[in-house]
Scaffold this active site. Structure first.
Site, PDB file in Angstrom:
ATOM      1  N   ARG A   1       5.593  12.054  -3.008  1.00  0.00           N
ATOM      2  CA  ARG A   1       5.479  12.595  -1.647  1.00  0.00           C
ATOM      3  C   ARG A   1       6.658  12.082  -0.828  1.00  0.00           C
ATOM      4  NH1 ARG A   1       1.237  14.193  -3.565  1.00  0.00           N
ATOM      5  NH2 ARG A   1      -0.915  14.085  -2.860  1.00  0.00           N
ATOM      6  N   ARG A  44      13.626   4.322  12.177  1.00  0.00           N
ATOM      7  CA  ARG A  44      12.343   5.031  12.186  1.00  0.00           C
ATOM      8  C   ARG A  44      11.516   4.612  13.424  1.00  0.00           C
ATOM      9  NH1 ARG A  44       9.705   4.607   6.434  1.00  0.00           N
ATOM     10  NH2 ARG A  44       8.547   6.404   7.259  1.00  0.00           N
ATOM     11  N   ALA A  53       3.486  -1.146   4.863  1.00  0.00           N
ATOM     12  CA  ALA A  53       3.094  -1.233   6.282  1.00  0.00           C
ATOM     13  C   ALA A  53       2.579  -2.616   6.666  1.00  0.00           C
ATOM     14  CB  ALA A  53       2.059  -0.160   6.601  1.00  0.00           C
ATOM     15  N   TYR A  68      11.799   8.592   1.052  1.00  0.00           N
ATOM     16  CA  TYR A  68      11.795   7.530   0.044  1.00  0.00           C
ATOM     17  C   TYR A  68      12.509   7.898  -1.260  1.00  0.00           C
ATOM     18  CZ  TYR A  68       8.258   5.635   3.175  1.00  0.00           C
ATOM     19  OH  TYR A  68       7.602   5.162   4.272  1.00  0.00           O
ATOM     20  N   PRO A 120       0.791  -1.226   0.000  1.00  0.00           N
ATOM     21  CA  PRO A 120       0.000   0.000   0.000  1.00  0.00           C
ATOM     22  C   PRO A 120       0.829   1.285   0.000  1.00  0.00           C
ATOM     23  CG  PRO A 120      -0.129  -1.133   2.120  1.00  0.00           C
ATOM     24  CD  PRO A 120       0.513  -2.081   1.163  1.00  0.00           C
ATOM     25  N   ASN A 121       0.350   2.218  -0.779  1.00  0.00           N
ATOM     26  CA  ASN A 121       0.879   3.586  -0.886  1.00  0.00           C
ATOM     27  C   ASN A 121       2.177   3.704  -1.686  1.00  0.00           C
ATOM     28  OD1 ASN A 121      -1.220   4.863   0.701  1.00  0.00           O
ATOM     29  ND2 ASN A 121      -0.307   3.843   2.463  1.00  0.00           N
ATOM     30  N   GLU A 159      12.146 -10.087   1.222  1.00  0.00           N
ATOM     31  CA  GLU A 159      11.417  -8.890   1.672  1.00  0.00           C
ATOM     32  C   GLU A 159      12.335  -7.677   1.503  1.00  0.00           C
ATOM     33  OE1 GLU A 159      10.057  -9.085   5.725  1.00  0.00           O
ATOM     34  OE2 GLU A 159       9.293  -7.011   5.686  1.00  0.00           O
ATOM     35  N   HIS A 175       4.591  -5.011   8.840  1.00  0.00           N
ATOM     36  CA  HIS A 175       4.713  -4.883  10.295  1.00  0.00           C
ATOM     37  C   HIS A 175       3.602  -5.595  11.057  1.00  0.00           C
ATOM     38  CE1 HIS A 175       7.656  -2.116   8.929  1.00  0.00           C
ATOM     39  NE2 HIS A 175       6.798  -1.178   8.554  1.00  0.00           N
ATOM     40  N   HIS A 215      12.584  -3.312   1.946  1.00  0.00           N
ATOM     41  CA  HIS A 215      12.075  -1.992   2.343  1.00  0.00           C
ATOM     42  C   HIS A 215      13.074  -0.946   1.883  1.00  0.00           C
ATOM     43  CE1 HIS A 215       8.761  -3.473   4.811  1.00  0.00           C
ATOM     44  NE2 HIS A 215       9.594  -4.450   5.155  1.00  0.00           N
ATOM     45  N   ASN A 272       7.869  -5.921  -1.322  1.00  0.00           N
ATOM     46  CA  ASN A 272       7.864  -4.789  -0.396  1.00  0.00           C
ATOM     47  C   ASN A 272       6.435  -4.702   0.134  1.00  0.00           C
ATOM     48  OD1 ASN A 272       7.822  -2.446   1.059  1.00  0.00           O
ATOM     49  ND2 ASN A 272       9.029  -1.268  -0.408  1.00  0.00           N
TER      50      ASN A 272
END
Ligand code: CA2
Length: 153
Positions: free
Chosen positions: A26, A114, A84, A31, A18-19, A105, A87, A107, A81
């Protein structure tokens, strides 16, 4: 003998959660400015070099990601990836565990630098490997790593 002379090309799914469709638009301080389309283009070049048929996808819903992981069982490997969902996404974790193909995986950000909630991965225990904090270059590392795993099998 090179695999391409003896076997069909390896099939790898690169799946984004997501996102990540907003990458490059953004939060460039977190990122970077590379878009998901840029990453897909870079990986397409690397895939050709490595003898891989690549499918590159992004979905926002956990169920949609689960569907694609289930489809990937007919292929050879997965670069994920989970964003969220990595997590806390137990349904996605169960799908990866059941897939029976190696999953790396990835990221983009260094999640350990973070917020504390990002320090947990529910996917990592069922993944073949984990890469974070290498920026978008992490995808290239992950593709190389999953190909290495497939060739080891
Ligand atoms: O660092 C990564 O790749 C993450 O998977 C990105 C996720 C985050 O929830 C993970 O903790 C780490 C967030 C993806 C959202 O991406 C955006 C990109 C640009 C603008 C806004 C969100």
């Amino acid at each position: 003998m090179p695999r391409s002379l003896t076997c069909p090309l390896m099939q790898v799914l690169v799946l984004n959660g997501p996102n990540l469709n907003m990458l490059g638009e953004r939060e460039p301080e977190v990122y970077g400015s590379t878009t998901l389309a840029d990453i897909a283009a870079r990986l397409a070049g690397l895939a050709a070099e490595l003898g891989v048929t690549l499918r590159f996808e992004q979905r926002n819903g956990e169920g949609e990601l689960v569907d694609l992981v289930q489809e990937a069982r007919s292929g050879d490997g997965l670069v994920l990836n989970p964003a969220a969902y990595g997590h806390y996404g137990y349904a996605l974790r169960d799908a990866v565990a059941a897939a029976g193909i190696p999953c790396i995986e990835v990221h983009i950000s260094n999640v350990y630098a973070r917020e504390a909630f990002r320090h947990t991965s529910v996917i990592a225990p069922v993944a073949a490997g984990y890469i974070c904090g290498c920026g978008v270059f992490g995808y290239e590392l992950a593709l190389r790593a999953v190909v290495h795993r497939i060739q080891e099998r």
